[in-house]
Design a protein around this motif. Structure first.
Motif, mmCIF file in Angstrom:
data_model
loop_
_atom_site.group_PDB
_atom_site.id
_atom_site.type_symbol
_atom_site.label_atom_id
_atom_site.label_comp_id
_atom_site.label_asym_id
_atom_site.label_seq_id
_atom_site.Cartn_x
_atom_site.Cartn_y
_atom_site.Cartn_z
ATOM 1 N N ASP A 223 5.353 3.870 1.490
ATOM 2 C CA ASP A 223 4.149 3.151 1.915
ATOM 3 C C ASP A 223 3.061 4.173 2.215
ATOM 4 O OD1 ASP A 223 5.083 0.427 1.917
ATOM 5 O OD2 ASP A 223 6.258 0.912 3.692
ATOM 6 N N GLN B 80 1.276 1.411 -2.275
ATOM 7 C CA GLN B 80 2.690 1.752 -2.217
ATOM 8 C C GLN B 80 3.034 2.657 -3.393
ATOM 9 O OE1 GLN B 80 4.293 -2.375 -1.983
ATOM 10 N NE2 GLN B 80 4.962 -1.809 0.071
ATOM 11 N N ASP C 122 -2.980 -2.943 0.206
ATOM 12 C CA ASP C 122 -1.955 -1.932 0.477
ATOM 13 C C ASP C 122 -1.768 -1.000 -0.714
ATOM 14 O OD1 ASP C 122 -1.506 -2.838 3.007
ATOM 15 O OD2 ASP C 122 0.413 -3.820 2.573
ATOM 16 N N PRO D 234 3.928 -6.670 0.715
ATOM 17 C CA PRO D 234 2.680 -5.973 1.028
ATOM 18 C C PRO D 234 1.519 -6.948 1.184
ATOM 19 C CG PRO D 234 3.158 -5.810 -1.300
ATOM 20 C CD PRO D 234 4.338 -6.491 -0.690
ATOM 21 N N ASP E 211 -0.102 5.100 4.424
ATOM 22 C CA ASP E 211 -0.791 4.780 5.671
ATOM 23 C C ASP E 211 -1.970 5.735 5.796
ATOM 24 O OD1 ASP E 211 -1.612 4.008 8.157
ATOM 25 O OD2 ASP E 211 0.128 4.775 9.245
#
Length: 217
Positions: free
Chosen positions: A34, A58, A56, A52, A36
């Motif tokens: 993931d 990924q 987002d 998700p 961030d």
């Protein structure tokens, strides 16, 4: 004096055997991440469970490592804004930015060449999982019977989370499914252990000889 030496040698032999480091297993597999902000974090659930949100980022990285702490992260600094810049919003759907990093030639199975890293914007229903988003943009996918992700866009063509043999460190890049040496050296006592045992036997014989000599005197 001999008894003391015998005790010290026995103690050293036991400690030396106990201190022998265990060999950590190494695996070849697709790792799931993931994003961030600007930091990658190893996903806490698998892609078939992860749901998700719109916006987002990924990533998937084909890697060889002992565990998640050693796994290589997806490369590049791509953001959602750059990956999904040409994908407009739609009602009832979400956009998920995916980074597909096929790893390096060093980590590739024998005879295979990893495709180049690529990014893609998956537009899927709002309740879609990461696995469903991946299926929209990176077919063919391959899973094993336990739902472990084995291949993305058909890479690699075979294998799934296999444990690698020690030969990989020497560039042999083999797995444990291949036959072992007829010597089966992994089950053989080490040279150090045999040497220690020989030393103990020698001291024991010396102690017995000295005891008999004292009785004869």
């Amino acid at each position: 004096m001999i008894r003391r030496a015998l005790t010290l040698l026995l103690t050293a032999l036991v400690l030396g055997t106990a201190a022998a480091p265990a060999q950590a297993a190494t695996y070849r597999y697709w790792s799931f991440w993931d994003r961030d902000g600007s930091k990658w974090t190893y996903a806490t659930v698998g892609p078939s469970i992860s749901v998700p949100s719109d916006g987002d980022v990924q990533g998937f990285r084909f890697t060889v490592s002992e565990d998640s702490a050693q796994a290589a992260q997806p490369r590049g600094e791509q953001t959602f804004g750059t990956i999904c810049a040409r994908t407009p919003e739609r009602d009832g759907q979400k956009r998920v930015a995916l980074v597909l990093d096929f790893g390096t030639a060093k980590d590739a199975p024998s005879g295979e060449t990893p495709p180049r890293l690529r990014t893609v914007c998956a537009q899927v229903p709002e309740d879609a999982t990461t696995a469903e988003a991946l299926a929209e943009v990176a077919k063919p996918l391959r899973y094993d019977s336990s739902a472990m992700l084995c291949a993305i866009e058909g890479y690699p063509s075979a294998g799934c989370g296999e444990e690698l043999s020690k030969g990989r460190d020497k560039g042999k890049d083999t797995d444990k499914s291949q036959s072992k040496s007829t010597n089966d050296s992994d089950n053989s006592p080490s040279l150090g252990l045999w040497a220690g045992a020989a030393g103990v036997a020698a001291l024991g014989a010396a102690a017995l000889w000295q005891s008999r000599r004292r009785r004869n005197d």
